[in-house]
Write an enzyme that holds these catalytic residues in place. Structure first.
Site, PDB file in Angstrom:
ATOM      1  N   GLU A 334       0.803  -1.225   0.000  1.00 33.03           N
ATOM      2  CA  GLU A 334       0.000   0.000   0.000  1.00 33.03           C
ATOM      3  C   GLU A 334       0.834   1.273   0.000  1.00 33.03           C
ATOM      4  OE1 GLU A 334       1.014  -1.853   3.516  1.00 33.03           O
ATOM      5  OE2 GLU A 334      -0.727  -2.494   2.365  1.00 33.03           O
ATOM      6  N   ASP A 376      22.372  12.699 -33.065  1.00 27.96           N
ATOM      7  CA  ASP A 376      22.969  13.439 -34.162  1.00 27.96           C
ATOM      8  C   ASP A 376      24.480  13.466 -33.961  1.00 27.96           C
ATOM      9  OD1 ASP A 376      23.241  14.929 -36.427  1.00 27.96           O
ATOM     10  OD2 ASP A 376      22.442  16.791 -35.584  1.00 27.96           O
ATOM     11  N   ASP A 641      18.394  18.406 -31.252  1.00 26.99           N
ATOM     12  CA  ASP A 641      18.078  19.767 -30.817  1.00 26.99           C
ATOM     13  C   ASP A 641      17.565  20.656 -31.931  1.00 26.99           C
ATOM     14  OD1 ASP A 641      20.346  20.027 -32.316  1.00 26.99           O
ATOM     15  OD2 ASP A 641      21.469  21.197 -30.839  1.00 26.99           O
ATOM     16  N   ASP A 645      14.668  17.299 -35.938  1.00 27.58           N
ATOM     17  CA  ASP A 645      14.672  16.194 -34.985  1.00 27.58           C
ATOM     18  C   ASP A 645      13.330  15.995 -34.295  1.00 27.58           C
ATOM     19  OD1 ASP A 645      17.446  15.656 -35.358  1.00 27.58           O
ATOM     20  OD2 ASP A 645      17.937  17.356 -34.067  1.00 27.58           O
ATOM     21  N   ASN A 709       3.744 -14.073   4.484  1.00 25.03           N
ATOM     22  CA  ASN A 709       2.921 -13.926   5.689  1.00 25.03           C
ATOM     23  C   ASN A 709       1.517 -14.471   5.484  1.00 25.03           C
ATOM     24  OD1 ASN A 709       4.834 -12.871   7.321  1.00 25.03           O
ATOM     25  ND2 ASN A 709       4.021 -10.794   7.387  1.00 25.03           N
ATOM     26  N   ASN A 734       2.192  -4.573   9.430  1.00 23.60           N
ATOM     27  CA  ASN A 734       2.276  -4.101   8.053  1.00 23.60           C
ATOM     28  C   ASN A 734       2.690  -2.635   8.006  1.00 23.60           C
ATOM     29  OD1 ASN A 734       1.884  -4.942   5.303  1.00 23.60           O
ATOM     30  ND2 ASN A 734       0.154  -3.532   5.218  1.00 23.60           N
ATOM     31  N   ASP A 738       6.143  -1.095   6.433  1.00 27.84           N
ATOM     32  CA  ASP A 738       6.145  -0.066   5.392  1.00 27.84           C
ATOM     33  C   ASP A 738       6.929   1.169   5.838  1.00 27.84           C
ATOM     34  OD1 ASP A 738       4.745  -1.374   3.382  1.00 27.84           O
ATOM     35  OD2 ASP A 738       2.815  -0.887   4.274  1.00 27.84           O
TER      36      ASP A 738
END
Length: 898
Positions: A334, A376, A641, A645, A709, A734, A738
């Site tokens: 999550e 290029d 550039d 292109d 788990n 949990n 996290d």
């Protein structure tokens, strides 16, 4: 302008939307396709009135109507209009107000589920559980809110470093560059090849002005624009005296009067109408979605099984339902939105320190996945500091005649001046001998003809001269005569062969060669491309563009990172070969533009596999090569550039330009280099791979650990007469896990993981879960056995002891898996985590040991564990580490690591 209201969306989706929203011109073509003709009609109805009125007015009347002049508005006038009209911006979103952003950070399935569980706990008089759960919600929401606010500010600061400019006229001043956002109705703007059209505007004067408005109208060819007034026009897009925001100038020059800005432009109305239509997911988002679908499939199997086994086995269906919901949360990573957001933002900031500005954050993943770079030659392999070498006659003998004609051409042309023009004009000693010539007209450069001409009146009168310069073959195609020792001679096949040999010899020496020709012209009202005929070749001008010292090591670095470099250039093959030889790039094959054009798509896909030098290319050739490489399964970056292109930049997986590039190149690019260097780009590739590697770490850690788990819970539900953990235990575990992984974006990445491109592979993730998840389940079962037989926790009366023992072991194995799975090497010895990650996981381990023994134990429905448990626990953990390390080695041998 009034900014578009932010669309309500949460966290990661909102953040990505903001990055894509700023990338407005690249999205325009997709919008037009997605919403179809109805959208265009809707936009035209909104803005058509003002635009139709502008088409009917003469240039003078249009200036009077918008209270302007041929020299534009004064700064004071522009400021007054700006206060009323607002900034010339489209598609920007206001930052979410902090209360709304806080709500979005809270409104995730995880937080809503926790809140529901807290409500149920409160209704069942379990106030302690409700308090703990609500504290968890506040912690998770606060972390996400703070990190996303920081990430948004960092992204906005980076985008502010890159802005497009417009050449604005002010009374009594030379044209000056101003940010497009500052334009107002009434401003007069000068346009030339390569410019983005900054607003909807009425053409005041134009010379061979061709505009690419395919994104607006779908027309594949550039449209010529004029200044004349028109009769009634039903569709403003069909008017040839209007230019529109978001289009770009292909060739020619013009001055235009801004008549509409921001949301009042055709583009602004179209963007507003299209905002309600979701764009297709990028490769990055598609990868995230695939991972989510994979986890949802597992959840769809595991959660009902846990519910049924616990409900039937224990008879407490409400408790079983809450436990199953907790298992669902446990199987979901999550914190993925927060981890991804912070990882991308940190990567963008790190890349900015290396002179790489990320305009679109999910382009970081594409940069890390890139395995082919098309670039290029000029300014990338070479120094982009072109110096005039010398001039010759048509046979390669030193001669100043061609040089004087070339200088006059560069001095009087008004289009896009390239480095060769600047090198010619640096010869100030030619200003005297070339003085007195008056310009009558010009035929601007374009990338099909590859030449340009000016028509000049000699000093003192006489016949006008058309002076043409450009690519050798393209100029020779217009010549019928040649100047030889001051005499004009017919261009016979023998002479033509000798002339081509002289030009080839100059190119073989690594020089860029420009041919120069002229002809006398009769008096006429205007001159056009057709007048570039029956020319007399004056000779050649040669330029030196030496390779950069950094190019050879940069090519080696890119090769070491698994990136193949292919050169796509408009120059000739001889000079390109010479430069490649000088920088140590072996030429495996050369394909010229005419050959590319002659191949169908299937044949081109075959050709691009081996060829690494493509020369004399037109813009559409570059685009086809990029698409052919992508069709072969490559992730392609294109670095360019120039205006030529732009199509290839748009077609590439990741478009790369530089801050000195033309406007259209910068707008369609995903990444902007502040220094035009392959070394800088290689540093960006490295950062992109680090960013992706850290995101993948979190997904692997969370998915495999959570799956293990849940598998343990499923087995325990079949064997035990009570729940192996309470729902609150699972949720606290949990959340703490996290929290410990919040430092993953700041982790180190092993050097050997940066040597190859990295891509999403959800199938590998599924196999990874099935391989490493059950290992933790084996040691969970060993812990079950220890608590059941070793400590007699065999009945509901002793379940708290059982649950406390597994709570500690499970949290510690989850802590260890962070270090075991973050690298294929031996943890703590072969590869050590960053200090931030060491600190958070160390804190988690300490907290796991303290919670059952501390004062919060009763709140969490845990109990103190016997001292002997802590003597046996290290044996379980060492065994777990050994098994995971063995499985890693087997996995790497079979699948590699990433």
């Amino acid at each position: 302008m009034a900014q578009a209201p932010a669309r309500p969306r949460g966290g990661f989706a909102h953040f990505l939307h903001r990055q894509h929203g700023s990338h407005r011109f690249r999205r325009l073509a997709w919008w037009g396709h997605a919403v179809g003709g109805a959208s265009h009609r809707h936009a035209a109805a909104q803005v058509g009135g003002a635009l139709r009125a502008a088409t009917r007015l003469s240039p003078e009347a249009a200036l009077a109507h918008w209270h302007s002049s041929t020299e534009g508005l004064s700064e004071a006038q522009a400021q007054r209009v700006r206060r009323h009209a607002g900034p010339n911006q489209v598609g920007t979103e206001k930052p979410l107000p902090w209360p709304l952003h806080l709500w979005q950070a809270y409104r995730s399935p995880f937080s809503l589920l926790l809140t529901a569980l807290a409500g149920v706990s409160w209704l069942t008089q379990d106030l302690r559980s409700a308090t703990v759960i609500l504290a968890m919600v506040a912690l998770a929401t606060g972390m996400r809110f703070v990190q996303e606010r920081r990430s948004n500010r960092a992204a906005d600061a980076l985008k502010a470093l890159v802005s497009s400019q417009a050449s604005v006229l002010r009374p009594g001043q030379a044209p000056r560059e101003e940010p497009m956002a500052r334009l107002v109705p009434g401003d007069v703007v000068a346009l030339s090849a390569g410019d983005m059209v900054p607003a909807d505007a009425r053409v005041l004067s134009a010379k061979d002005l061709f505009v690419n408005q395919a994104a607006m109208t779908g027309e594949s060819l550039p449209v010529e624009k004029h200044a004349r007034a028109l009769a009634a026009v039903a569709d403003p897009l069909a008017a040839d005296n209007l230019v529109f925001m978001g289009t770009n100038v292909v060739s020619g020059s013009a001055t235009v009067l801004v008549v509409a800005t921001g949301p009042h432009t055709f583009f602004g109305a179209l963007a507003g109408h299209a905002a309600s239509t979701e764009r297709p997911p990028t490769q990055f988002e598609a990868g995230i979605n695939q991972v989510s679908r994979l986890l949802l499939r597992w959840m769809a199997v595991m959660v009902p099984a846990v519910l049924l086994f616990n409900g039937w086995g224990h008879g407490h269906w409400l408790e079983a339902f809450l436990f199953a919901l907790s298992v669902a949360v446990g199987l979901t990573p999550e914190m993925l939105p927060m981890i991804v957001t912070s990882t991308l933002a940190k990567g963008a900031v790190a890349m900015a320190r290396r002179q790489v500005i990320v305009k679109r954050l999910d382009a970081i993943q594409n940069l890390g996945a890139m395995d082919v770079l098309c670039t290029d030659k000029t300014g990338t392999l070479t120094q982009d500091h072109i110096a005039l070498s010398h001039a010759t006659d048509a046979w390669g003998r030193p001669d100043e005649g061609a040089l004087r004609w070339a200088w006059l051409n560069s001095q009087h042309q008004t289009g896009l001046k390239n480095p060769m023009d600047r090198a010619l004009l640096a010869r100030g000693d030619l200003a005297g001998p070339c003085a007195g010539w008056t310009k009558l007209d010009e035929v601007p450069f374009d990338f099909q003809r590859r030449r340009m001409s000016v028509v000049l009146q000699p000093p003192g009168g006489g016949a006008a001269r058309l002076v043409c310069k450009g690519a050798v073959e393209e100029v020779l195609a217009c010549c019928t005569q040649v100047s030889e020792t001051g005499q004009v001679q017919p261009l016979t096949p023998e002479r033509l062969q000798a002339i081509r040999a002289a030009a080839a010899q100059l190119s073989a020496e690594g020089l860029r060669v420009v041919a120069v020709a002229w002809r006398e012209m009769p008096a006429q009202a205007a001159w056009h491309v057709a007048d570039e005929a029956a020319l007399t070749l004056a000779g050649f001008v040669a330029f030196l563009d030496p390779p950069k010292d950094s190019t050879a090591p940069a090519l080696q670095a890119l090769a070491g990172h698994g990136v193949t470099v292919k050169v796509l250039t408009g120059d000739g093959d001889a000079v390109t070969r010479q430069v490649c030889q000088q920088v140590g790039l072996p030429v495996s094959g050369v394909l010229l533009g005419p050959q590319v054009a002659a191949l169908d798509d299937a044949a081109l896909q075959t050709a691009v596999r081996e060829v690494n030098v493509f020369a004399k290319l037109a813009p559409q050739d570059k685009e086809r090569i990029v698409r052919a490489l992508r069709a072969q399964g490559h992730v392609v970056g294109f670095m360019g550039d120039g205006i030529n292109d732009a199509p290839a930049l748009h077609a590439a997986d990741v478009g790369i330009s530089v801050d000195t590039g033309v406007d259209i190149a910068k707008e369609v690019a995903d990444i902007i280099l502040l220094e035009k260097s392959l070394l800088v780009l290689d540093a960006g590739v490295t950062e992109g791979r680090k960013t992706f590697a850290n995101m993948l770490k979190y997904i692997k850690m969370a998915a495999s650990s959570n799956f293990g788990n849940v598998l343990s819970v499923l087995v325990a539900s079949l064997l035990l007469p009570f729940l192996p953990m309470l729902p609150m235990h699972l949720l606290v575990q949990n959340l703490l896990y996290d929290f410990s992984q919040a430092a993953v974006p700041f982790d180190r990445v092993d050097d050997d993981l940066l040597t190859q491109p990295q891509r999403w592979n959800p199938d590998d993730l599924g196999r990874f879960m099935l391989t490493f998840g059950p290992i933790s389940s084996i040691f969970d079962l060993a812990t079950f056995a220890l608590m059941w037989w070793g400590y007699g926790a065999q009945s509901p009366a002793q379940q708290t002891l059982f649950q406390s023992g597994w709570f500690v072991e499970s949290l510690l194995t989850q802590t260890l898996v962070v270090h075991l799975i973050r690298s294929p090497r031996l943890p703590f010895v072969g590869s050590r985590a960053a200090p931030a990650l060491l600190a958070t996981t160390g804190a988690l381990a300490a907290l796991a040991l303290w919670l059952p023994q501390g004062p919060l134990a009763s709140w969490l429905k845990l109990q103190a564990l016997p001292a002997s448990y802590f003597t046996l626990l290290p044996l379980l953990l060492l065994g777990y580490m050994a098994c995971v390390q063995w499985a890693k080695r087997a996995w790497v041998r079979r699948h590699g690591w990433q």
